[in-house]
Scaffold this active site. Structure first.
Site, PDB file in Angstrom:
ATOM      1  N   ASN A 106       0.882  -1.118  -0.072  1.00  0.00           N
ATOM      2  CA  ASN A 106      -0.084   0.060  -0.118  1.00  0.00           C
ATOM      3  C   ASN A 106       0.899   1.387  -0.048  1.00  0.00           C
ATOM      4  OD1 ASN A 106      -2.014  -1.825   0.155  1.00  0.00           O
ATOM      5  ND2 ASN A 106      -2.423  -1.638   2.259  1.00  0.00           N
ATOM      6  N   ASP A 108      -0.414   4.239   1.211  1.00  0.00           N
ATOM      7  CA  ASP A 108      -1.278   4.885   1.777  1.00  0.00           C
ATOM      8  C   ASP A 108      -0.631   5.735   3.112  1.00  0.00           C
ATOM      9  OD1 ASP A 108      -1.869   3.066   3.304  1.00  0.00           O
ATOM     10  OD2 ASP A 108      -3.667   2.562   2.527  1.00  0.00           O
ATOM     11  N   HIS A 123       5.625  -0.640  -2.788  1.00  0.00           N
ATOM     12  CA  HIS A 123       5.448   0.152  -3.988  1.00  0.00           C
ATOM     13  C   HIS A 123       5.369   1.576  -3.935  1.00  0.00           C
ATOM     14  CE1 HIS A 123       2.849  -3.859  -5.542  1.00  0.00           C
ATOM     15  NE2 HIS A 123       4.218  -3.840  -5.589  1.00  0.00           N
ATOM     16  N   ALA A 233     -10.157  -7.977   7.739  1.00  0.00           N
ATOM     17  CA  ALA A 233      -8.852  -7.816   8.508  1.00  0.00           C
ATOM     18  C   ALA A 233      -9.026  -6.787   9.718  1.00  0.00           C
ATOM     19  CB  ALA A 233      -7.975  -7.030   7.660  1.00  0.00           C
TER      20      ALA A 233
HETATM   21  P1  OAD Z   1      -6.152  -6.171  -4.635  1.00  0.00           P
HETATM   22  O1  OAD Z   1      -7.161  -5.171  -5.005  1.00  0.00           O
HETATM   23  O2  OAD Z   1      -5.637  -6.930  -5.868  1.00  0.00           O
HETATM   24  O3  OAD Z   1      -6.720  -6.973  -3.522  1.00  0.00           O
HETATM   25  C1  OAD Z   1      -7.215  -6.739  -2.318  1.00  0.00           C
HETATM   26  C2  OAD Z   1      -7.595  -7.934  -1.729  1.00  0.00           C
HETATM   27  O4  OAD Z   1      -8.202  -7.475  -0.424  1.00  0.00           O
HETATM   28  C3  OAD Z   1      -8.477  -8.937  -2.366  1.00  0.00           C
HETATM   29  O5  OAD Z   1      -8.278 -10.262  -2.433  1.00  0.00           O
HETATM   30  C4  OAD Z   1      -9.749  -8.608  -1.453  1.00  0.00           C
HETATM   31  O6  OAD Z   1     -10.645  -9.866  -1.202  1.00  0.00           O
HETATM   32  C5  OAD Z   1      -9.198  -8.472   0.243  1.00  0.00           C
HETATM   33  N1  OAD Z   1      -9.932  -7.557   0.650  1.00  0.00           N
HETATM   34  C6  OAD Z   1     -10.887  -6.681   0.668  1.00  0.00           C
HETATM   35  N2  OAD Z   1     -11.478  -5.853   1.694  1.00  0.00           N
HETATM   36  C7  OAD Z   1     -10.711  -6.698   2.567  1.00  0.00           C
HETATM   37  C8  OAD Z   1     -10.861  -6.504   4.101  1.00  0.00           C
HETATM   38  N3  OAD Z   1     -11.791  -5.758   4.537  1.00  0.00           N
HETATM   39  N4  OAD Z   1     -10.103  -7.540   4.839  1.00  0.00           N
HETATM   40  C9  OAD Z   1      -9.175  -8.384   4.461  1.00  0.00           C
HETATM   41  N5  OAD Z   1      -9.319  -8.595   3.041  1.00  0.00           N
HETATM   42  C10 OAD Z   1     -10.036  -7.506   2.122  1.00  0.00           C
HETATM   43  O7  OAD Z   1      -4.839  -5.551  -3.913  1.00  0.00           O
HETATM   44  P2  OAD Z   1      -3.558  -5.863  -3.910  1.00  0.00           P
HETATM   45  O8  OAD Z   1      -3.420  -7.176  -3.800  1.00  0.00           O
HETATM   46  O9  OAD Z   1      -2.854  -4.803  -2.618  1.00  0.00           O
HETATM   47  O10 OAD Z   1       0.011  -2.028  -7.460  1.00  0.00           O
HETATM   48  O11 OAD Z   1      -2.888  -5.247  -5.167  1.00  0.00           O
HETATM   49  C11 OAD Z   1      -1.516  -5.453  -5.535  1.00  0.00           C
HETATM   50  C12 OAD Z   1      -1.206  -4.372  -6.339  1.00  0.00           C
HETATM   51  O12 OAD Z   1      -1.968  -4.268  -7.412  1.00  0.00           O
HETATM   52  C13 OAD Z   1      -1.241  -2.888  -5.647  1.00  0.00           C
HETATM   53  O13 OAD Z   1      -0.259  -2.699  -4.779  1.00  0.00           O
HETATM   54  C14 OAD Z   1      -1.068  -1.951  -6.824  1.00  0.00           C
HETATM   55  C15 OAD Z   1      -2.364  -2.818  -7.638  1.00  0.00           C
HETATM   56  O14 OAD Z   1      -1.910  -2.720  -9.142  1.00  0.00           O
HETATM   57  C16 OAD Z   1       0.433  -1.133  -7.726  1.00  0.00           C
HETATM   58  O15 OAD Z   1       0.097   0.030  -8.078  1.00  0.00           O
HETATM   59  C17 OAD Z   1       1.991  -1.131  -8.383  1.00  0.00           C
END
Ligand code: OAD
Length: 251
Positions: A106, A108, A123, A233
């Site tokens: 993240n 943020d 990132h 989470a």
């Molecule tokens: P994603 O949006 O791909 O995945 C978010 C995950 O969080 C999903 O598997 C959801 O099921 C889960 N989720 C949603 N709400 C939740 C909650 N309240 N508690 C627990 N889990 C929850 O985001 P990332 O995996 O972080 O890269 O994405 C990876 C990268 O892709 C990011 O850093 C960004 C993006 O493109 C760049 O910008 C380089």
């Protein structure tokens, strides 16, 4: 979603016994703070915007104003967000284990605002600006539609990693070393679709660590984990901290 998540006692024991806990977080941990994830259906950023228009160096050079408008919008949204119980529980966890390495995808800054120290930003950070040419961190006028580098006059860019770019060297080294060294690896709120971050759990498991995930949905990797907790989470992490403290999860 239930407010009472049971954390398996053998998972609690394994964390209690861990010498080094490595935690990887993704956008899901900030979802309950109102920061949109990327890939959740309907609400994820990539269901509304095309990454190739906004999150690549080519897109930036084609239309820096459009890209900056999107990042300014995200900066404003994140600036208004507050750390949620998941961020706060992770910050508490740091003081409860001998060693915790926190790697976040993240941008943020919410882990730091919750009190976590030594956060590895895999990132980058959305509030940092860099010179597009030299890559150096710079201060520039936040109110300008397309900020420029005060030193060279070239374009300034958001200090985040875009598609096709490499992970900052120190962050990558820290993450690889921690994944190989840890005895418990915990992946939280990430779809585990973006590499190299998505490969860290495998690396940890191959090196002998217990591997677990906390996610509101099951992911493709869940079946290869020792523990997969399907929960928000903001509920599961406080429950984990309570379990480590020997308390029953709050009803
Ligand atoms: P994603 O949006 O791909 O995945 C978010 C995950 O969080 C999903 O598997 C959801 O099921 C889960 N989720 C949603 N709400 C939740 C909650 N309240 N508690 C627990 N889990 C929850 O985001 P990332 O995996 O972080 O890269 O994405 C990876 C990268 O892709 C990011 O850093 C960004 C993006 O493109 C760049 O910008 C380089």
């Amino acid at each position: 979603m239930s407010a009472n998540v049971a954390i398996p006692s053998d998972m609690v024991e394994a964390i209690r016994d861990a010498r080094h806990l490595c935690v990887l977080t993704g956008a899901g941990i900030s979802a309950e703070s109102g920061v949109p994830t990327f890939r959740d259906a309907h609400t994820g950023l990539w269901s509304q915007y095309r990454p190739q228009d906004l999150a690549t160096a080519d897109a930036f050079l084609r239309d820096p104003e459009l890209v900056w408008r999107w990042y300014h919008w995200r900066q404003n949204l994140i600036a208004k967000a507050e750390p949620n119980p998941a961020h706060l529980a992770l910050a508490r966890l740091e003081a409860m284990v001998p060693r915790l390495t926190l790697i976040t995808q993240n941008v943020d800054g919410l882990h730091q605002r919750a009190g976590s120290t030594e956060v590895t930003e895999f990132h980058g950070n959305i509030f940092v600006n860099r010179c597009f040419i030299e890559g150096l961190e710079i201060e520039c006028d936040k109110d300008t539609a397309v900020p420029t580098c005060p030193a060279c006059g070239g374009l300034a860019r958001p200090g985040v990693v875009w598609f096709g770019e490499t992970i900052p060297e120190v962050a990558l080294d820290t993450a690889l070393t921690a994944a190989r060294d840890c005895d418990f690896f915990l992946s939280i709120g990430t779809s585990s679709l973006v590499y190299p971050a998505a490969g860290l759990a495998d690396l940890a498991r191959e090196a002998g660590a217990v591997v677990a995930e906390i996610n509101s949905q099951t992911t493709d990797l869940a079946c290869s984990y020792n523990f997969a907790i399907q929960a928000q989470a903001g509920v599961a992490l406080p429950a984990l901290v309570n379990s480590l403290l020997g308390h029953r999860a709050a009803l």
